[in-house]
Design an enzyme around this catalytic site. Structure first.
Site, PDB file in Angstrom:
ATOM      1  N   GLU A   1       0.808  -1.222   0.000  1.00 28.14           N
ATOM      2  CA  GLU A   1       0.000   0.000   0.000  1.00 28.14           C
ATOM      3  C   GLU A   1       0.846   1.279   0.000  1.00 28.14           C
ATOM      4  OE1 GLU A   1      -4.196  -1.363   1.911  1.00 28.14           O
ATOM      5  OE2 GLU A   1      -2.548  -1.219   3.319  1.00 28.14           O
TER       6      GLU A   1
ATOM      7  N   GLU B   1      -4.806  -9.781  -0.029  1.00 26.71           N
ATOM      8  CA  GLU B   1      -5.607  -9.620   1.189  1.00 26.71           C
ATOM      9  C   GLU B   1      -7.066  -9.823   0.811  1.00 26.71           C
ATOM     10  OE1 GLU B   1      -4.929  -6.027   3.441  1.00 26.71           O
ATOM     11  OE2 GLU B   1      -2.756  -6.140   3.151  1.00 26.71           O
TER      12      GLU B   1
END
Length: 1015
Positions: A460, A527
């Site tokens: 991220e 994820e």
């Protein structure tokens, strides 16, 4: 050349290491091969763990600046434990934030700058005397993990500086050491340029949180070792390449002998050679190798003897090696030639008492839990772990995505919106070297672990040239692994960063859309299944993609363990604290509680579903045979025993074993014989299990690794109405129905059943009432259920009984209550109680919906019993809680549990403890006396027993806020919506698991006495 340390380094992206030893492999070395092969403790290491002198300062200006000098006396300082976090040892406070930087709103900062006022400093001092065997050799110090930047002095002399919290930082102490007592001083800063790169979703700590040790080396020393154990195109022949790099250029002839040994100690390869300078590569081929995989983690032993000019062994090295080949083949990720499916989980290093300072025992528990739960892969979110973790993954068999220490989430995403008006590292060349350094540190330390299949460029951090450069460096440095990065999803100009399409929290439909578009890259959910609180509903929609689309290659659940810290409340009682509980602001509160394992390392009920859906073996039992589908890539069933059982109405009729031989990627039908069931009415369950024949590293013999079940019913021909005399007393307010040993009272005024008394025992403490609201789960809050559907909360608190009717028939009496609700004039709920002569009460409910209302959380009746009725026994789906979208892992059976143990220990109280498929549940006191709720097998109900009402749970932010236990709250539902889990910030429960408001819904159940001896 002497270097003068400067605080300016803390906000200079170009200064992230000063005098730091270059990264190298994590191999062990010994004086001789006997010690090496025995795995003895390294006598060339000396631990500095334990008590250090310590001074804390909230900022650099208030620190003791001259503490490192030899004449500064630190004896009056506090003591602190190393390894350990400063904030968990009484200094400052831990802070939990997710995406935003921890100083957001407190000071206006942009990278690389840091605040001089908000930068806690920990000053550490350790005095030590060198062991005799280390006095003459070179001396190094290894800090395995320091957060986030630190300066080191020895005997008043500056040694070095380093950043990167999660890989080792090592320094040469030789020029500064002396005989006798030495003074080591370390100054640790929480904020630095490194802190801008470490914006992970975790608790913000600082300090020396991993082990520290001194080490020396022999006069000839292999500083770096690279073992490449690879396979040919047939995946049967191995090639071994071992490169050794010496610490210094030798001044004499140096040679090395290499032996490769199998588990039995047999030498499979032997070769030797002489160094020409500092480097030597020894190679060889090995026929008929046993390959390494998560299913069969076969490790060989590489034994290296380093000899000097006199032929004497100077150093011995033993390194485990696994022959395996991981590659992209025809657009599929393959392990040893077979398409891989990652059945993975993201894992933080965490302990509820010590934070990210975790022990060997923690790691052993974790690795055993992964194996026992059919989890075959782990992503080291979002930083490299301790070396021992990779060794355990090698040994036990777990695939690893090794992720470098990089996350800059707060620089480009604000409150969920992608807003890269400022972003690092992106394309800024000032950040190139510091980011690449983190990749180098990880690869050079971890490169010899066969469990690592994929290098990850971090998490991220958006996208850009800097991260693309890292990916390309990974490829140039190590072509035996693939490269992962998810952030290119936001900027396809840098699509080449990742070898696979990797996304977070995409819905199953979105994944299918990608896979149906003839993509160039396989898909990986790095994820998925955000397991916050009561979650993991609908997970089957993801695992079902594995066989439908070859290019869907699995995913990694977020996440493994709740990041919750034990804390004491104002009365001295421990509880599991989350963000904000330490006065930390800003904070993201309970968003740290996403584990399929509780913070104290106990399984949550969610693991029941994970273990089932991650099975490599599928079992489909029938009346004449059990179909065994072996989806393993390499493992057969020789190590497993097939057990099967037959139950009738939850009672075990028999248990048997059968031989099974299912090769990898095959299925077989195993014939079985069951007792005849024709003519004997009841609900039958055939349950099949595969269990370990022998003890494994991770589980005992007999441990179940796969399960399957089928249910069939033999119908009863005639059902007779219960017999017994009934007396009806219709008073002005109450309607009483009396029989032998029981009294049932209905109140026209209250509008409900108010008493159910068996042999002088009252079962009803608070009357049944319609319930349309559940205590919102974390996922419910993420979809703003309270805002959109809060009318159901109001409807559950207040209703108007518009009609009470009494009907008498032969052998039974029925009292019906008809309710209306203010949220919609057409909404109706009718409950009919039919009392039979033996005291059984049939409860029929009819919900009549209305258009224009939001979906319902639940359609149920709820009432209270005394808390004395504290025991439960279920014939239902279990043993753990389950919901309509999370019941694949549950099995039909009889289970018992104390009522207080039924609610799950989620960080924030919420709906939990539900059971689907309820045929029967008994709620009794410790003497076995109480109430039974039953429903037809063809139309079971859902049921929840709890010490608390939905509304008490709704308004408690912590378990300690719940009231003392006075009741057992019984909720019987015709249907409850699923719990969802695609994400926890807006993903709805999948439509088939919702309850549309406009429908009509009917269900029934029976109430009867238990343990009173009347029947």
């Amino acid at each position: 050349m002497a270097v003068t340390p400067s605080l300016s380094w803390l906000e200079d992206p170009g200064t992230f290491k000063v005098n730091r030893v270059e990264a190298h492999s994590d191999h062990r070395y010994y004086n001789n091969m006997a010690e090496a092969e025995a795995g003895a403790p390294m006598d060339m290491r000396y631990s500095l763990n334990g008590s250090w002198k310590f001074s804390y300062a909230p900022n650099p200006a208030s620190r003791v600046e001259a503490f490192y000098k030899e004449d500064y006396n630190c004896t009056g300082w506090d003591n602190i434990q190393v390894p350990g976090h400063i904030q968990l040892q009484g200094y400052g406070r831990p802070q939990y934030v997710n995406t935003m930087y921890p100083w957001d709103g407190l000071i206006d900062l942009r990278p690389p700058h840091i605040s001089p006022e908000h930068n806690p400093v920990g000053s550490y001092v350790k005095e030590f005397r060198l062991p005799e065997n280390m006095e003459n050799g070179p001396l190094f110090i290894s800090f395995q993990g320091v957060e986030s930047a630190f300066y080191v002095w020895l005997n008043g002399e500056f040694v070095g500086y380093a950043e990167d919290s999660f890989t080792p930082s090592e320094f040469d102490l030789t020029p500064f050491m002396r005989a006798g007592k030495n003074k080591l001083a370390v100054e640790v800063y929480q904020r630095s340029t490194g802190g801008w790169l470490e914006d992970q979703d975790f608790w913000r700590f600082s300090g020396i949180f991993r082990e520290v040790y001194l080490y020396t080396v022999p006069k000839l020393h292999i500083r770096d070792l690279e073992v490449r154990a690879e396979l040919d195109d047939t995946y049967t022949k191995g090639s071994l390449n071992v490169t050794m790099r010496l610490l210094d250029t030798p001044q004499e002839a140096v040679s090395a002998k290499l032996e490769l040994k199998d588990r039995d100690g047999e030498v499979r390869l032997s070769t030797e050679g002489a160094f020409n300078g500092q480097e030597l590569t020894l190679s060889g081929e090995v026929a008929d190798v046993l390959t390494w995989s998560a299913e069969n983690p076969y490790l060989y032993t590489v034994c290296i003897s380093l000899t000097g000019a006199d032929g004497a062994v100077v150093e011995a090295v033993v390194q485990k090696a696994g022959f395996r080949r991981f590659e992209m083949k025809n657009k599929l990720m393959c392990i040893n030639g077979k398409r891989i499916v990652f059945k993975g989980v993201n894992r933080h290093e965490f302990n509820c008492r010590t934070g990210r300072n975790i022990t060997r025992e923690d790691m052993l528990w974790d690795i055993q839990t992964l194996k026992r739960s059919n989890i075959n892969a782990v992503r080291t979110s979002h930083y490299p772990n301790q070396t021992l973790w990779y060794e355990l993954c090698d040994e036990y068999g777990v695939y690893v995505i090794d992720e470098m220490n990089l996350e800059t989430h707060g620089s480009w995403q604000k409150m969920g919106a992608v807003e890269p008006s400022w972003n690092i590292p992106h394309n800024d060349p000032k950040w190139h070297d510091i980011v690449l350094d983190r990749a180098i540190n990880m690869v050079e330390r971890d490169k010899n672990h066969p469990s690592i299949l994929i290098w990850s460029c971090g998490n991220e951090s958006y996208a850009g040239q800097v991260i693309l450069d890292v990916a390309n460096w990974f490829r140039s440095r190590d072509n035996s692994r693939l490269v992962h990065y998810e952030g290119v999803f936001y900027d396809r100009n840098y699509n080449a960063t990742s070898d696979m399409e990797s996304r977070m929290y995409a819905k199953p439909a979105d994944i299918e859309e990608y896979l149906n578009a003839n993509p160039e890259k396989p898909y990986l959910s790095c994820e998925y299944m955000h397991a916050m609180g009561n979650s993991v509903g609908g997970m089957h929609k993801y695992t079902e993609l594995e066989n439908k689309y070859p290019m869907y290659q699995g995913g990694f659940i977020w996440d493994y363990i709740d990041q919750s810290i034990l804390k004491k409340d104002r009365y001295g009682n421990e509880f599991f604290a989350y963000g904000g509980d330490f006065g930390d602001r800003p904070t993201d509160y309970s968003f740290c509680g996403n584990g399929i394992v509780y913070a104290d390392r106990e399984w949550t009920p969610k693991m029941q579903e994970v273990k089932f859906l991650y099975q490599n073996y599928k079992l489909e039992p029938g009346r004449t045979g059990i179909r065994v589908i072996n989806e393993s890539l390499f493992a057969g069933t020789d190590h497993l025993a097939l057990e099967y059982s037959l139950y009738c109405d939850g009672e075990l009729l028999g248990k048997w074993t059968a031989e099974v031989n299912a090769a990898p990627q095959s299925e077989v039908l195993v014939p079985i014989e069951l007792p005849h069931t024709e003519g004997t009415p009841g609900e039958y369950s055939i349950q099949a299990s595969l269990v370990l024949k022998e003890e494994e590293l991770w589980a005992e013999a007999g441990y179940e690794i796969a399960f399957g079940e089928s249910v069939f019913v033999v119908e009863e021909t005639v059902t007779e109405q219960p017999a017994g005399e009934l007396k009806v007393v219709e008073g002005d307010v109450q309607i009483g129905v009396l029989g032998e040993g029981f009294t049932v009272l209905f109140s026209k005024q209250v509008g409900s059943l108010v008493s159910l008394n068996y042999y002088g025992r009252e079962m009803i403490e608070a009357p049944p009432a319609p319930l349309f609201w559940r205590a919102t789960t974390d996922n419910d809050k993420g979809t703003q259920l309270g805002y959109h559907a809060g009318g159901w909360y109001a409807a559950s608190l207040a209703r108007k009984c518009v009609e009470v009717s009494l009907t008498q028939e032969e052998g039974n009496v029925t009292v019906t209550f008809d309710y209306r609700f203010s949220i919609h004039e057409e909404l109706a709920f009718k409950t009919a109680y039919t009392v039979y002569g033996d005291g059984t009460v049939r409860v029929r409910t009819r919900y009549t919906g209305a258009a224009g209302l939001p979906d319902l959380p639940i359609v149920a009746l709820s009432f209270k019993m005394s808390a004395d009725y504290s025991q439960s026994e279920w014939y239902a789906m279990g043993p753990e809680e389950n919901y309509i979208d999370r019941a694949f892992g549950a099995r039909l059976g009889v289970f018992s549990r104390k009522v207080q143990e039924l609610p799950s220990r989620y960080l924030v109280p919420q709906e939990s403890g539900n059971r689907t498929g309820v045929r029967r549940v008994k709620i009794t006191d410790e003497a076995g006396i109480g109430l039974q709720i039953s429903a037809p097998a063809a139309a079971p109900v859902e049921c929840n027993l709890s010490p608390y009402t939905a509304f008490e749970l709704e308004h408690a932010a912590h378990p300690f806020e719940l009231p003392p236990v006075h009741y057992t709250v019984v909720t019987v539902a015709g249907r409850q919506m699923g719990v969802g889990g695609d994400d926890s910030w807006g993903a709805p429960v999948h439509k088939e698991y919702t309850i549309p408001a406009e429908q009509t819904l009917e269900y029934e159940f029976f109430l009867s006495s238990v343990g009173t001896g009347e029947k």
